[in-house]
Design a protein around this motif. Sequence first.
Motif, PDB file in Angstrom:
ATOM      1  N   THR A 131      12.348   2.504  -2.046  1.00 40.31           N
ATOM      2  CA  THR A 131      11.072   3.081  -2.978  1.00 40.31           C
ATOM      3  C   THR A 131      10.955   1.881  -3.770  1.00 40.31           C
ATOM      4  N   THR A 132       9.704   1.293  -3.877  1.00 37.76           N
ATOM      5  CA  THR A 132       9.298   0.349  -4.741  1.00 37.76           C
ATOM      6  C   THR A 132       9.285   0.549  -6.392  1.00 37.76           C
ATOM      7  N   THR A 170      11.126   4.061 -12.650  1.00 35.66           N
ATOM      8  CA  THR A 170      11.061   3.943 -14.035  1.00 35.66           C
ATOM      9  C   THR A 170      11.826   2.738 -14.455  1.00 35.66           C
ATOM     10  N   HIS A 207       0.762  -1.203   0.028  1.00 40.44           N
ATOM     11  CA  HIS A 207       0.134  -0.008   0.110  1.00 40.44           C
ATOM     12  C   HIS A 207       0.914   1.332   0.084  1.00 40.44           C
ATOM     13  N   ASN A 236       7.049   0.677  -8.209  1.00 39.46           N
ATOM     14  CA  ASN A 236       5.860   1.537  -8.613  1.00 39.46           C
ATOM     15  C   ASN A 236       6.296   2.865  -8.796  1.00 39.46           C
ATOM     16  N   VAL A 237       7.338   3.139  -7.995  1.00 40.48           N
ATOM     17  CA  VAL A 237       7.773   4.742  -8.379  1.00 40.48           C
ATOM     18  C   VAL A 237       9.229   4.770  -9.447  1.00 40.48           C
ATOM     19  N   ASP A 258       4.803   3.137  -1.465  1.00 35.78           N
ATOM     20  CA  ASP A 258       5.822   3.002  -2.022  1.00 35.78           C
ATOM     21  C   ASP A 258       7.134   3.656  -1.638  1.00 35.78           C
TER      22      ASP A 258
END
Length: 492
Positions: free
Chosen positions: A363-364, A369, A341, A366-367, A343
């Motif tokens: 940081t996952t 690129t 839930h 999802n963050v 990132d």
Amino acid sequence: MLHLDYRTIFFQNIEEMEQKSKEINEEKQYKKEYCGSLKDEWSNAYNFLRPGQPQDNSIALLIQIFVPGKGELEEEIGKRIYKESEKIFKKKCILSASTKIERNNDESSVVASIAVLPIPKRIISSKEYINEHTKQIKEAFKNQYEQALSDIIPDIYITGQTYESKTAEDLGYKKALIEYKPAKYDKAFDHEEFYIAQENVSTEMAPDKIKAIGNELIARFKTGVDSLVFEQAQTGGISKGTVKKLANEHLKGRGYGPTILSANDHKVILDRFYSAMYGNYILDPLIADDKISDIMILEPGKIRVKAQGKRYTTNIKFLDGDDYIKFCDGIAIRNNLDVIHEDVHTFSDPYSSDDFYLRLNLTTANVNTNGYPAFQIRKIAKRKRNWDYLLKAGMLDETLMNYLIDRARTAKGIIFCGKGASGKTTLMNIMLDCIPFNKSVEVMQENIELFTKVHPHIDFKQISKRNPLDVLARNGLLTDLDYYVIGGARCW
């Protein structure tokens, strides 16, 4: 180099065209069928073509092309521009094509005027032909006209193809930009520098062989057929003793029993295996290195460090992308991070290193690129730096040191600011010990960075989402405090 100039007039109504007809009728005309009236030419073309409603306010265009210093070529220029206009706008849309001569001192120039009914895609619209910002015909059409004239005007500038140097003044640059002097730049910064990390272990078998055996063992239990062992190890679903037993069985099964591996080499392999399962894994030599202050993993094959203020790429790499992702998964599980839930995570590890507190940032994917998590470590020495350290490092002199000591004792408030790794935390930690011992202090920080082994009355609080800064600060007002100290913290 000869440049053509362009101008566009937008006709909004029939009356404007009729007014312009008076000027055009005095010029040299190249459209043989021209009847002497732009109004009538427009009506004839409109009735024949039956276009849809205009998309903008203009119903026709007058494009003027200025050819400086070529008055003797008026007729040839006029014919070529008319012929090229037929290609661009189609013959039925050409209302008029004319030229006139303008004289400036001894030089005569040609002004060609092309009146058109712009109908791209059966709609009256100038957008297909005119740049909405410059209000001139588009670059591609300039190129067409210039190409058509290039064999009679060899020195013509062709848009998009001819490049010539202009002075800064010609380009319209301001004086401040023209006179700007770039700062001195070290070309060495354009080259990647490498930091070779050394593992301080001695082995009897060749180090490369030991590393290969260890990597195969790690890969099997992290990302290979026995990867479930890694998952269970992170959550405590399987004991360390069982993990050790499975690792030993695998080594024996691969032919690396006591007769092949010495006790020392066996320990080296298992230590690295345990670190991969429960610890900081390949980052261990970087964390142990006193010269390194920051570790940044950009991707599995690129780990960067800051060592003595300079940034380097290290020789340390993960086995592959899956190996790195599993490493981050283990970090997240062992530190109770909700990566489903959230990132962005910042947290502390005060235990895994004997010499450093670790401030960690994860940081996952999802963050990021590149599709991988990003992991960074800031190291804070458990053996606190002192004033001598700052003096030897050239970070201050005795005059500034004495000033800062006095400020720690008597100032009403101090703000520490600066870029990352500029020494803010180091200086704050040193100055904490300078606070008079008869004063009470509360330190609020998100990660464990500020500490003291000297001052008798400093209470350390950890900021979190559950206990944000404002809650802890209000609570501090209810206690007997002389100093508030706020370390690095996010606003929750």
